[in-house]
Design an enzyme around this catalytic site. Structure first.
Site, PDB file in Angstrom:
ATOM      1  N   HIS A 288     -43.289 -51.102  45.961  1.00 25.51           N
ATOM      2  CA  HIS A 288     -42.805 -50.266  44.850  1.00 25.51           C
ATOM      3  C   HIS A 288     -42.901 -48.782  45.208  1.00 25.51           C
ATOM      4  CE1 HIS A 288     -42.295 -53.376  41.764  1.00 25.51           C
ATOM      5  NE2 HIS A 288     -43.217 -54.012  42.461  1.00 25.51           N
TER       6      HIS A 288
ATOM      7  N   GLU B 151     -41.880 -46.347  43.531  1.00 24.87           N
ATOM      8  CA  GLU B 151     -41.976 -45.501  42.338  1.00 24.87           C
ATOM      9  C   GLU B 151     -43.404 -45.242  41.872  1.00 24.87           C
ATOM     10  OE1 GLU B 151     -41.011 -48.563  42.565  1.00 24.87           O
ATOM     11  OE2 GLU B 151     -41.375 -49.769  40.777  1.00 24.87           O
TER      12      GLU B 151
ATOM     13  N   GLY C 299     -38.868 -57.430  39.093  1.00 23.88           N
ATOM     14  CA  GLY C 299     -38.759 -58.358  37.965  1.00 23.88           C
ATOM     15  C   GLY C 299     -39.839 -59.400  38.108  1.00 23.88           C
TER      16      GLY C 299
ATOM     17  N   CYS D 173     -38.526 -54.668  45.311  1.00 22.55           N
ATOM     18  CA  CYS D 173     -39.259 -55.913  45.076  1.00 22.55           C
ATOM     19  C   CYS D 173     -38.308 -57.052  44.671  1.00 22.55           C
ATOM     20  CB  CYS D 173     -40.368 -55.669  44.057  1.00 22.55           C
ATOM     21  SG  CYS D 173     -41.601 -56.962  44.099  1.00 22.55           S
ATOM     22  N   TYR D 174     -38.344 -57.511  43.426  1.00 24.58           N
ATOM     23  CA  TYR D 174     -37.399 -58.567  43.034  1.00 24.58           C
ATOM     24  C   TYR D 174     -35.961 -58.115  43.306  1.00 24.58           C
ATOM     25  CZ  TYR D 174     -34.495 -61.646  40.198  1.00 24.58           C
ATOM     26  OH  TYR D 174     -33.525 -62.512  39.794  1.00 24.58           O
TER      27      TYR D 174
ATOM     28  N   ASP E 266     -41.599 -33.319  19.983  1.00 23.48           N
ATOM     29  CA  ASP E 266     -40.203 -33.747  19.925  1.00 23.48           C
ATOM     30  C   ASP E 266     -39.424 -33.028  18.818  1.00 23.48           C
ATOM     31  OD1 ASP E 266     -41.093 -35.415  21.871  1.00 23.48           O
ATOM     32  OD2 ASP E 266     -41.162 -37.207  20.616  1.00 23.48           O
TER      33      ASP E 266
ATOM     34  N   LYS F 207     -40.434 -37.677  27.912  1.00 18.92           N
ATOM     35  CA  LYS F 207     -41.353 -36.715  27.287  1.00 18.92           C
ATOM     36  C   LYS F 207     -41.566 -35.462  28.152  1.00 18.92           C
ATOM     37  CE  LYS F 207     -44.229 -36.366  23.756  1.00 18.92           C
ATOM     38  NZ  LYS F 207     -43.816 -36.749  22.387  1.00 18.92           N
TER      39      LYS F 207
END
Ligand code: XMP
Length: 513
Positions: A172, A174, A55, A82-83, A230, A369
């Site tokens: 992080h 990710e 954050g 992190c945050y 889509d 996606k």
């Protein structure tokens, strides 16, 4: 059967969607929810694990995002990032150092060492690069915690309380820059949360088809097919579920790429649904005649699209369900509340609000996606449609600069097809995120044979981008560009000069209009 669920609690970090995607890539279903979600709602979702995102704030600010400390009493494993890690430490009685009181702030690539006896670090190399981005830092751990990773500046780069199954990383995991981040997340999901990994596209398709059947019963559904990924995948899924109870309207505005209208038709015409292709090319071109202002072109196409769709829908009469191709990023971006989100800017024309229907079905609303593409492949959709690049609703109209004529549409379709063919021949199809040809309205002098020519300039554009908000021009090898140039000038006619667009976005946009 309900899937194992991991909840990603959004504290306003810039990578929250990325965390969710990584969890899904580990074959585990996850949802992004707001930190304001009540503890009862969280309990009701029976999560196998919880991830707190990063954050932008310091835990000491009055308006920093916080949630009830009951979250720590659920007995569910938590990974704070992190945050999120600082919030956990702070909430459990540890201490967060403020950035301005130390030199502990870190940004970017940082070497970190890990204790591989921890479940979070199991099987990893003992040292690797992580991506740090923090001002505040963990200064003192709450009772029960210990360090399982550190960098030169940060003694608590990663922490754990194995008893309570609480984990935290100051970096992080990710992002791709964190070399072992994907495996760390996998360790959290499989070793700590003890997930089995039951989120697969085969499973999703099966469940979705059953649920659609139950919901629609003997009712009728209508879908506007654009030929984009889509709506094509939504159509294939609905076709498998309810066959002839589905009517699908494909408005071909005549401004698709070469053969694209036929490819869409071929992919769907034998799928048991009522497939309506409206060849409205002439109608659109008549409306567009003499118009060269880009916004005006877009508006005309949007309005005409709605009109054509409306006329066709009226022929069908009342339907019970309107099918939309909304996907998960649209849902997250519109807020993570419970209210149904109706995306109104889906490709050309938007939602036709005059069509008489009871309810909306959004069969892809849980998918990212890349998952939509996987589902398309699972359902046997033509790979050309599955891997279709983004294509603007107004089609080639905004790639023909100036006024549009049938001749120019044909020139551009042929030139663009050559460009796409050569990119495929060079094996670059999936590494360039979007590439296309633009017919400029500039003519210049050339020489062919022994004669003077005065013909159009074709521009080629290729970009690499992850979000289409910013983009860098692609470094397409010169020999590939040369092949395209030679073929276009020789095979298409009316083009005597080919240029390559080397502007990024910003300052340019991806499309020329
Ligand atoms: P720009 O040109 O704004 O394009 O940098 C960003 C991305 O959006 C696509 N695009 C559109 N897609 N309807 C769409 O569905 C539109 O009117 C439209 N205009 C641009 C563009 O192709 C690129 O991927």
């Amino acid at each position: 059967m309900l899937n194992e669920t991991v909840l990603v609690i959004d504290f306003g970090g810039q990578y929250n969607q990325l965390i969710a995607r990584r969890v899904r890539e580990h074959n585990i279903y996850c949802e992004v929810i707001s930190y304001k979600t009540s503890i009862e709602e969280i309990k009701a979702k029976a999560p196998k694990g919880i991830i707190f995102t990063g954050g932008p704030n310091s835990v000491y600010l009055d308006d920093s995002p916080r949630m009830t400390e009951d979250i720590f009493k659920l007995g569910v494993p938590i990974l704070g990032i992190c945050y999120g890690a600082q919030f956990m430490v702070y909430g459990l009685g540890g201490k967060i150092g403020k950035a301005n009181e130390s030199a502990a702030a870190e940004f970017g690539r940082t070497e970190c060492e890990f204790d591989t006896s921890s479940k979070l670090m199991k099987g990893l190399k003992e040292s690797s690069i992580v991506w740090m981005s923090h001002n505040d830092y963990i200064e003192e751990l709450p009772k029960g915690f210990r360090a399982i990773g550190h960098s030169a500046k940060c003694p608590y780069g990663a922490i754990e309380d194995p008893e309570r199954k609480f984990y935290g990383t100051q970096f992080h995991p990710e992002v791709n820059h964190t070399e072992q981040g994907f495996d760390m997340l996998g360790n959290f999901l499989y070793n700590v949360c003890e997930c089995k990994g039951d989120w697969t596209m085969e499973g999703y398709a099966e469940t979705a088809i059953r649920e659609i059947r139950e919901k629609v019963g003997s009712g009728k559904a209508l879908l506007a097919l654009s030929g984009g990924v889509d709506s094509s995948v939504a159509c294939k899924l609905m076709a498998k579920a309810i066959g002839s109870q589905l009517t699908c309207i494909f408005v071909d505005h005549g401004l698709m790429r070469k053969n694209e209208g036929d490819e869409v038709e071929n992919a769907f015409k034998d799928s048991g649904i009522n497939f309506v292709r409206v060849n409205a090319g002439e109608r659109f071109l008549t409306k567009l005649a003499g118009v060269s202002e880009p916004e005006k072109k877009r508006k005309i196409i949007g309005e005409e699209f709605i009109r054509v769709f409306e006329e066709e829908a009226k022929k069908i009469g009342k339907v019970d369900y309107l099918v939309q191709g909304t996907i998960y990023p649209d849902v997250i971006e519109s807020g993570t509340g419970d209210a149904a989100v109706i995306k109104s800017h889906h490709n050309v024309g938007g939602l036709p609000d005059y069509v008489d229907f009871k309810e909306i079905i959004e069969p892809l609303r849980l998918l990212f996606k890349d998952e939509v593409r996987k589902l398309g492949t699972t359902l046997g959709l033509d790979s050309k449609l599955v891997w279709r690049q983004p294509f603007p609703g107004p089609g080639l109209a905004i790639r023909i600069i100036g006024d549009i004529t049938p001749e120019k549409v044909k020139i551009l379709q042929d030139a663009d097809a050559i460009f796409r063919e050569e990119i495929a021949n060079a094996g670059l199809e999936r590494s360039i995120n979007q590439y296309f040809a633009v017919l400029t309205n500039m003519r210049s002098v050339g020489v062919m044979g022994d004669g003077r020519t005065y013909d159009y300039t074709l521009a080629l554009r290729g970009v690499s981008t992850s979000d289409f908000m910013t983009a860098d021009f692609s470094r397409i090898p010169y020999d590939v560009l040369e092949k395209v140039s030679v073929r276009v000038v020789n095979e298409v006619g009316n083009i005597n000069r080919v240029v390559y667009d080397i502007t990024s976005k910003p300052p340019a946009t991806i499309e020329w209009e």
